[in-house]
Design a protein around this motif. Structure first.
Motif, PDB file in Angstrom:
ATOM      1  N   THR A  83       0.808  -1.211   0.000  1.00 52.43           N
ATOM      2  CA  THR A  83       0.000   0.000   0.000  1.00 52.43           C
ATOM      3  C   THR A  83       0.847   1.269   0.000  1.00 52.43           C
ATOM      4  OG1 THR A  83      -0.194  -0.002   2.407  1.00 52.43           O
ATOM      5  CG2 THR A  83      -1.938  -1.103   1.163  1.00 52.43           C
ATOM      6  N   GLN A  84       2.128   1.156   0.210  1.00 51.25           N
ATOM      7  CA  GLN A  84       2.994   2.329   0.202  1.00 51.25           C
ATOM      8  C   GLN A  84       3.356   2.685  -1.235  1.00 51.25           C
ATOM      9  OE1 GLN A  84       6.354   1.379   2.630  1.00 51.25           O
ATOM     10  NE2 GLN A  84       5.221   1.549   4.532  1.00 51.25           N
ATOM     11  N   ALA A  85       3.614   3.970  -1.459  1.00 52.57           N
ATOM     12  CA  ALA A  85       3.993   4.435  -2.791  1.00 52.57           C
ATOM     13  C   ALA A  85       5.344   3.846  -3.185  1.00 52.57           C
ATOM     14  CB  ALA A  85       4.056   5.956  -2.798  1.00 52.57           C
TER      15      ALA A  85
ATOM     16  N   ILE B 266      13.844   3.265  -6.657  1.00 49.07           N
ATOM     17  CA  ILE B 266      13.918   1.928  -6.059  1.00 49.07           C
ATOM     18  C   ILE B 266      13.488   0.874  -7.071  1.00 49.07           C
ATOM     19  CG2 ILE B 266      12.941   0.438  -4.273  1.00 49.07           C
ATOM     20  CD1 ILE B 266      12.757   2.990  -2.516  1.00 49.07           C
ATOM     21  N   LEU B 267      12.387   1.141  -7.784  1.00 48.72           N
ATOM     22  CA  LEU B 267      11.906   0.211  -8.804  1.00 48.72           C
ATOM     23  C   LEU B 267      12.952   0.033  -9.903  1.00 48.72           C
ATOM     24  CD1 LEU B 267       9.528  -1.490  -9.917  1.00 48.72           C
ATOM     25  CD2 LEU B 267       8.812   0.555 -11.160  1.00 48.72           C
ATOM     26  N   ALA B 268      13.553   1.128 -10.337  1.00 51.28           N
ATOM     27  CA  ALA B 268      14.562   1.073 -11.392  1.00 51.28           C
ATOM     28  C   ALA B 268      15.759   0.228 -10.968  1.00 51.28           C
ATOM     29  CB  ALA B 268      15.021   2.486 -11.751  1.00 51.28           C
ATOM     30  N   LYS B 269      16.197   0.406  -9.749  1.00 50.00           N
ATOM     31  CA  LYS B 269      17.340  -0.358  -9.261  1.00 50.00           C
ATOM     32  C   LYS B 269      16.991  -1.837  -9.117  1.00 50.00           C
ATOM     33  CE  LYS B 269      20.817  -0.323  -5.632  1.00 50.00           C
ATOM     34  NZ  LYS B 269      21.305   0.313  -4.417  1.00 50.00           N
ATOM     35  N   LYS B 270      15.795  -2.130  -8.612  1.00 50.18           N
ATOM     36  CA  LYS B 270      15.363  -3.510  -8.393  1.00 50.18           C
ATOM     37  C   LYS B 270      15.307  -4.297  -9.699  1.00 50.18           C
ATOM     38  CE  LYS B 270      11.470  -6.194  -6.628  1.00 50.18           C
ATOM     39  NZ  LYS B 270      10.143  -6.135  -6.009  1.00 50.18           N
TER      40      LYS B 270
END
Length: 53
Positions: A11-13, A18-22
């Motif tokens: 539920t957190q933004a 972070i998404l790019a690194k993951k």
């Protein structure tokens, strides 16, 4: 303490950085994915995997 301390991760933004690194994609692509899918973390991860492949 944060406002959403008790909130689950889904539920957190999601932060584009972070998404790019993951998923090893560009921050711009990550931001577009997040804008398109909102807070649906499952859909965001699925879209990011498609781009990273």
């Amino acid at each position: 303490m944060t406002e959403q301390q008790g909130a689950s991760a889904s539920t957190q933004a999601y932060e584009p950085k972070i998404l790019a690194k993951k998923h090893r994609i560009s921050v711009e692509d990550a931001a577009k994915i997040i804008a398109e899918h909102g807070s649906d973390r499952k859909a965001i991860d699925k879209a990011a995997r498609r781009i990273a492949a």
